[in-house]
Design a protein around this motif. Structure first.
Motif, mmCIF file in Angstrom:
data_model
loop_
_atom_site.group_PDB
_atom_site.id
_atom_site.type_symbol
_atom_site.label_atom_id
_atom_site.label_comp_id
_atom_site.label_asym_id
_atom_site.label_seq_id
_atom_site.Cartn_x
_atom_site.Cartn_y
_atom_site.Cartn_z
ATOM 1 N N LYS A 133 -1.300 5.987 -12.967
ATOM 2 C CA LYS A 133 0.022 5.934 -12.311
ATOM 3 C C LYS A 133 1.121 5.987 -13.365
ATOM 4 O O LYS A 133 0.892 5.637 -14.528
ATOM 5 N N ASP B 121 0.837 -1.216 0.000
ATOM 6 C CA ASP B 121 0.000 0.000 0.000
ATOM 7 C C ASP B 121 0.860 1.250 0.000
ATOM 8 O O ASP B 121 0.358 2.349 0.126
ATOM 9 N N ARG C 28 14.158 -5.378 -13.585
ATOM 10 C CA ARG C 28 14.801 -4.304 -14.344
ATOM 11 C C ARG C 28 15.764 -4.855 -15.389
ATOM 12 O O ARG C 28 16.538 -4.098 -15.962
ATOM 13 N N PHE D 264 0.062 4.702 -17.079
ATOM 14 C CA PHE D 264 -0.955 3.692 -17.360
ATOM 15 C C PHE D 264 -2.138 3.915 -16.426
ATOM 16 O O PHE D 264 -2.046 4.586 -15.399
ATOM 17 N N GLU E 36 4.070 -1.277 -5.167
ATOM 18 C CA GLU E 36 2.650 -1.026 -4.873
ATOM 19 C C GLU E 36 1.775 -1.206 -6.103
ATOM 20 O O GLU E 36 0.604 -1.404 -6.055
ATOM 21 N N ASN E 37 2.457 -1.213 -7.205
ATOM 22 C CA ASN E 37 1.806 -1.257 -8.487
ATOM 23 C C ASN E 37 0.517 -2.066 -8.526
ATOM 24 O O ASN E 37 0.535 -3.272 -8.334
ATOM 25 N N ARG F 261 7.582 -4.430 -19.627
ATOM 26 C CA ARG F 261 7.606 -2.965 -19.793
ATOM 27 C C ARG F 261 9.019 -2.423 -19.711
ATOM 28 O O ARG F 261 9.325 -1.356 -20.207
ATOM 29 N N PRO G 166 2.990 3.821 -1.840
ATOM 30 C CA PRO G 166 3.257 4.211 -3.240
ATOM 31 C C PRO G 166 4.740 4.252 -3.570
ATOM 32 O O PRO G 166 5.161 3.854 -4.650
ATOM 33 N N PHE H 229 4.912 4.631 -14.478
ATOM 34 C CA PHE H 229 5.896 3.570 -14.215
ATOM 35 C C PHE H 229 7.164 3.930 -14.973
ATOM 36 O O PHE H 229 7.148 4.056 -16.194
ATOM 37 N N SER I 145 7.132 2.478 -2.593
ATOM 38 C CA SER I 145 7.934 1.259 -2.425
ATOM 39 C C SER I 145 8.193 0.623 -3.786
ATOM 40 O O SER I 145 8.937 -0.321 -3.909
ATOM 41 N N GLY I 146 7.507 1.094 -4.825
ATOM 42 C CA GLY I 146 7.783 0.541 -6.144
ATOM 43 C C GLY I 146 7.070 -0.774 -6.388
ATOM 44 O O GLY I 146 6.875 -1.194 -7.509
ATOM 45 N N CYS J 265 -5.134 1.840 -14.244
ATOM 46 C CA CYS J 265 -5.465 0.490 -13.757
ATOM 47 C C CYS J 265 -6.683 0.593 -12.856
ATOM 48 O O CYS J 265 -6.990 1.663 -12.325
ATOM 49 N N ARG K 142 13.381 -7.285 -7.843
ATOM 50 C CA ARG K 142 13.400 -5.984 -8.575
ATOM 51 C C ARG K 142 14.552 -5.991 -9.585
ATOM 52 O O ARG K 142 14.397 -5.496 -10.711
ATOM 53 N N SER L 75 -7.540 1.621 1.239
ATOM 54 C CA SER L 75 -7.343 2.729 2.193
ATOM 55 C C SER L 75 -6.699 3.930 1.489
ATOM 56 O O SER L 75 -6.811 5.052 1.948
ATOM 57 N N GLU L 76 -6.026 3.716 0.356
ATOM 58 C CA GLU L 76 -5.300 4.832 -0.279
ATOM 59 C C GLU L 76 -6.166 5.588 -1.271
ATOM 60 O O GLU L 76 -5.724 6.554 -1.876
#
Lengths: 330, 347, 278, 146
Positions: free
Chosen positions: B257, A231, D61, B268, A238-239, D143, A233, B259, A235-236, B270, D57, B277-278
């Motif tokens: 958002k 949750d 990448r 993009f 969260e997508n 992506r 944003p 990316f 942190s990368g 979504c 990650r 909650s956000e």
């Protein structure tokens, strides 16, 4: 089925409420059909009498609600727990998520819950289910009554039940059972025996159905972080995008990893997945590895036990050997 | 009224797939899902798919545009492409109505061109239900499962499927495959279809939720329901996950958002859920602090706010997906029955 | 399909001037890369500014519609997008789309009225476009009063413009206040709501426009009601989380109204009909 | 299309713990021991600072292989850091293998500050194994592809 009935629970709950020992009861409330039972809070005898429900479909594990609920008032909460719920209860106590005195636990016996999704495979548009010793009769709207064997409609977590032992209770209804050597790792071994390509295709097919609704995380009693990394944003991870296979793999590996060594294998994640992805097979793989590498460990068996991932010995297995021992036809 | 016998259904699918991309419901481990047709794929006869057909027009994730930045300069790349034609077979009456709900949201001024383009290229084969489930309540919202809308309406009997093109798009497609799907000269089509309509309307009356009504709801009921005490007991055990909003065919909320993919920035869109909650969190605070407010927003939108902005049309089609998929079995039917009943009665 | 205008795809804007007004508010002047105004707008409307990779934010256009060379935005640093915007240098490109939201009814309800503008802190930004619009078409409006307060003297937004241009205008009365005593400040000291009650405005043929932190709106509204103002005479502009700006992403609704489409400008009697979720 | 299509070179991410393996890498450099330039070293205070999300990650990448180097068990500057790493990575690698991702793409190596030669040898060997596997197709984010 259970000789302990709904009325036994209600009368005991009413006694405790009347005596003031507890000021509210966490149980289940009936809905439209026999199976759509909602966890609910009861504060007085009258609503208990009218709405309280207890039966084959009260599968929800209520221990996670206690984290929030104990903060709301000073009084004690009465909660009814099946054997597998008590393991999650103990695990939350180990992590100091709430204090033991604020909860009054009554252990209820359990012969395995029923899974509406599995019933629906056998009997469409069913409205009521009656179960007794020799099986389950499902009455449907258009196809009359369907007789089914109980094992056909029990979820995997109950078919492979690991323990009928209540590891935490203030009071116990019925007598206590013991741990059961269940074949809960058979499915995991079956996948391990596949070739890497088959395993990849199997999991890509399963995880590609994920719709990122977070139900598995929100229902999991081991997932009680105040602010989840998914949750956050910046942190990368969260997508929210179910963009391609990577997002699902990342989410499910990290979700399972965060509960590794703390997951009590209660099966809630697979119960709630709207796409019926066998998520418990990820958690069970971690449990099987931990048992194999570091010795038998059951999360929540006793309060205060040190979880495997926050412990070590100087002779642990090397990561490179960990994988070779994984399966025979590597 | 055209007819194709069930044993030649694969030929029909092959013919249609020759013209445009065809999607049919196929059984998977997670229930029926729409998948692109391939030779030999067997159509599922499940009542409905787990993921609704909304995904074809409002996909869960969609690239809006891309940016290339060097130094202080920005370049905007419009990644929109003309969609190929496609057809979806086996859409039930409730899902077809959900397209109208989404159309009002996305095609109202200023129209959303991503959605609009997909809508123009999509041909809907709607399939009348024969055996509704106990969780169905489309009748409450005035949807007749026996007469679904859609470009081509199909009725499946024991041995054949009868099709009737209702729109120009549908007619063109049917003409282009008319060599496979002959006009039904024998005339028994009419009677078979009417017989089936009889069965469905009979069965609809027997459904447990048949008596559910929307009379007490509507666009002007904001004040009446906003502070209803029942919200507390209804929302107390809601987990705040997004299942109900992501399986719902009419939920339209989305998040935008960015990316940073290293080789450029992709913006993009979504799906997003008002239960998260956000959802309305901003730097100056959070107007919906607890789960009660978020829970209330979801059902007030479906039963009050959306009708207020769309001359009375409700944003629910009674498909029953949230009834069977909610982890704690809380859903719109319980909300409709408990709201306005003097809160304490939370039975 | 690519020829159809997509509301979510922005245009490129270039920041040609950055003015540091207060310790946490900067005013940015934005034009298109070829030097023109990005689009026309009405007073009180907003625009979506975005930094690729960081995010998008809705900001009210603080320059008056009568200014055709450029657009100005006064932005307070309080989140990731605003933080990034504050770190920009002149010449940096951003993306801009709009105009969004309904404007102040300057030609119908406001026409011929005495105007009372009450602002707090960065709340002056949305009102500055209306104030300059009314000063431009001065004859259409009666007396103009501006009550503007802030935490301290150097937190007063557009202080130079207020003193050198507004205060000297004919029949424009500026009342400035700051929260606490500060040396080098001989003006009024006190909160805006109390100052409004102190000044006491008669309600005859007057429209009040409020913008500022919610706490200030709450007390100022109570003060004005005490002075006899009707709810239909008072306007404000709301600020909620807006993502698409075109009333589709379902995020900024208060009751059945979308702030980005049906607002952000609301009359107080309209606000009373809405549930208090803002 | 460029005429001389260069041969495929894997992209390797190496998390090196500051006290031992990073110093080992330094030593390898001082002794002019060659190892492929495709290795991108990320310095971390201790090998147990590496969270499974970092490793995933890195693959997202575009990494084709991730190697985690730390002090030999027992010589950790923080006494027990690498013990936790050992447990954590054993479980993570077993899970990645369970999901069908080639197990040779991830590895843990204990390299002390004095083992410059071992560092170079390990990197060469790891690069070859990953190169033989080819591009990472099972844990990639489309992506981020060029």
């Amino acid at each position: 089925m259970q000789e302990i009935t709904r009325d036994t629970l209600i009368s005991r709950a009413k006694e405790l409420l009347a005596s003031g020992e507890v000021d509210r009861v966490y149980g289940w409330k009936r809905g439209e059909f026999c199976y759509d039972v909602t966890p609910a809070l009861f504060t007085d005898a009258e609503s208990l009498e009218k709405d309280f429900e207890w039966g084959d479909f009260c599968g929800a594990n209520l221990s996670k609600y206690l984290v929030e609920e104990t903060r709301k008032s000073e009084g004690k909460i009465l909660v009814f727990m099946k054997p597998c719920d008590t393991y999650s209860f103990n695990q939350l106590l180990t992590e100091h998520r709430f204090d033991r005195e604020k909860v009054y636990v009554i252990g209820t016996p359990c012969a395995g819950m029923l899974d509406p999704k599995r019933i629906r495979d056998h009997a469409e548009s069913f409205t009521s289910v009656v179960s007794d010793e020799n099986g389950v009769t499902v009455s449907t709207l258009f196809d009359g009554d369907v007789k089914l064997d109980r094992s056909e409609v029990m979820p995997d977590r109950c078919l492979n039940c690991k323990s009928k032992k209540h590891v935490a209770y203030d009071e116990l209804f019925g007598e206590d059972g013991g741990t059961i050597a269940s074949g809960r790792f058979d499915e995991v071994e079956k996948i391990e025996k596949m070739t890497p390509d088959e395993r990849f295709e199997f999991w890509r097919g399963e995880l590609s159905r994920c719709i990122r609704c977070n139900a598995c995380r929100d229902v999991c009693p081991a997932c009680t972080c105040e602010k989840c990394v998914f949750d956050n944003p910046n942190s990368g991870v969260e997508n929210k995008a179910a963009e391609n296979s990577f997002e699902e793999q990342m989410f499910h590996i990290i979700r399972a990893f965060h509960v590794a060594g703390r997951c009590t294998d209660c099966g809630e994640c697979s119960r709630v997945c709207p796409q019926q992805i066998p998520l418990h097979l990820l958690n069970r793989k971690f449990i099987k590895d931990i048992d194999g590498f570091y010795g038998e460990y059951q999360a929540g068996a006793e309060v205060g036990s040190r979880a495997p991932l926050v412990d070590y010995t100087t002779e642990d297995i090397e990561p490179s050997d960990a994988v070779k021992g994984g399966d025979e036809n590597a | 009224m055209r007819k194709i016998t069930l044993d030649r259904l694969d030929e029909f699918f092959a013919a249609v797939a020759g013209k445009l991309k065809l999607y049919i419901p196929v059984d998977t481990a997670g229930g029926a899902q729409f998948q692109q047709w391939r030779a030999g794929a067997k159509m599922s006869d499940a009542l409905n798919t787990t993921r609704s057909a909304k995904d074809f027009f409002f996909p869960q994730t969609e690239n809006l545009m891309e940016f290339k930045t060097e130094g202080k300069k920005i370049e905007i790349i419009d990644v929109r492409r003309e969609n190929e034609d496609f057809a979806i077979f086996g859409v039930r009456a409730c899902d077809v109505r959900s397209f109208d709900v989404l159309d009002r949201a996305f095609l109202s001024e200023p129209a959303d061109t991503y959605y609009q383009n997909r809508r123009e290229h999509g041909v809907i084969f709607s399939l009348a239900c024969s055996k509704p489930a106990e969780t169905c309540f489309c009748g409450t919202f005035g949807i007749d499962p026996a007469n679904p809308k859609g470009d081509i309406v199909c009725y499946k009997t024991d041995d054949a499927i009868y099709m009737e093109a209702k729109t120009e798009k549908g007619a063109n497609l049917m003409d282009s495959v008319s060599d496979i799907v002959a006009e039904d000269e024998g005339g028994d089509g009419e009677s078979a279809v009417n017989a089936q309509k009889e069965i469905i309307s009979e069965r609809m009356k027997k459904l447990p939720l048949a008596s559910l009504s929307t009379d007490k709801f509507g666009g002007d009921k904001t004040a009446k329901f906003f502070d209803d005490p029942a919200w507390k007991s209804l929302s107390e055990s809601c987990l705040g996950c997004g299942t109900c909003t992501f399986v719902c065919p009419t939920c339209q909320c989305y998040d935008i958002k960015d990316f940073n993919a290293g080789n450029g920035i992709k913006r993009f869109r979504c799906w997003d859920s008002c239960m998260y909650s956000e959802f309305t969190k901003m730097s100056a605070g959070q107007p919906r602090l607890t789960q009660l407010e978020r829970f209330r927003q979801r059902f007030m939108h479906k039963l009050v706010y959306y009708p207020a902005n769309n001359d009375g049309m409700f944003s629910c089609v009674g498909c029953g997906r949230c009834l069977s998929k909610c982890p704690i079995q809380m859903n719109i039917v319980k909300v409709m029955k408990n709201l306005g009943e003097g809160g304490e009665n939370n039975g | 399909m690519a020829d159809m205008k997509e509301p979510l795809i922005p245009a490129i804007g270039e920041v040609v001037d950055i003015r540091m007004d207060t310790p946490d508010i900067k005013t940015f002047r934005v034009v298109t890369p070829d030097g023109k105004k990005a689009f026309d707008h009405r007073p009180g409307q907003c625009a979506m500014l975005s930094v690729p990779g960081v995010g998008e934010g809705m900001f009210s256009i603080t320059s008056s519609p009568t200014n055709t060379e450029y657009m100005e935005f006064s932005i307070k640093k309080c989140g990731c997008v605003t933080e990034w915007l504050h770190s920009m240098e002149v010449g940096q490109q951003i993306t801009i789309r709009g105009p969004y939201g309904n404007p102040f009814p300057v030609d119908d309800e406001f026409a011929g009225k005495n105007m009372l503008f009450i602002a707090g802190g960065v709340g002056l930004a949305p009102l500055r476009s209306v104030i300059n619009y009314c000063r431009h078409y001065r004859d259409r409006y009666g007396r103009i009063d501006i009550v503007y307060g802030s935490r301290s003297k150097d937190d007063l937004l557009d202080y130079q413009e207020i003193i050198n241009e507004w205060a000297v205008d004919e029949d424009v009365h500026v009342h400035l206040t700051i929260d606490r005593e500060q040396e080098g400040w001989d003006g009024h000291v006190g909160f805006v709501p109390n100052y409004v009650k102190e000044l006491g405005f008669d309600t005859e043929n007057r429209i009040a426009v409020l913008c500022g932190p919610p706490i200030m709106i709450k007390f100022t509204l109570a003060g004005l009601c005490e002075l006899g103002f009707e709810k239909t005479q008072m306007y404000t502009t709301l600020e909620l989380r807006m993502k698409c700006g075109i009333g589709k992403c379902g995020r900024c609704n208060v009751g059945s109204k979308y702030v980005c489409k049906d607002g952000p400008v609301f009359r107080f009697d309209q606000l009373d009909e809405l549930p208090d979720e803002y | 299309m460029s005429i001389s299509k260069e041969p495929y070179r894997p992209l390797i991410v190496a998390f090196c713990c500051n006290w031992c393996s990073y110093a080992g890498a330094d030593l390898a450099g001082n002794n002019r021991l060659a190892y492929p330039a495709d290795v991108k070293i990320i310095r971390v205070p201790c090998s147990c600072r590496v969270n499974p999300t970092f490793i995933l990650r890195a693959f997202q990448r575009g990494a084709d292989g991730v190697i985690l180097c730390g002090c030999h068990p027992g010589d950790c500057h923080y006494t027990s850091g690498n013990y936790y790493t050992r447990r954590r990575m054993a479980l993570l690698f077993s899970m990645l293998d369970y999901l069908g991702i080639e197990r040779e793409r991830t590895r843990v190596e204990w390299v002390s500050a004095a083992e410059g030669a071992k560092f170079a040898a390990t990197m060469n060997d790891f690069c070859e194994t990953v190169a033989s596997l080819g591009e990472n197709k099972r844990l990639e984010d489309l992506r981020c592809k060029k």
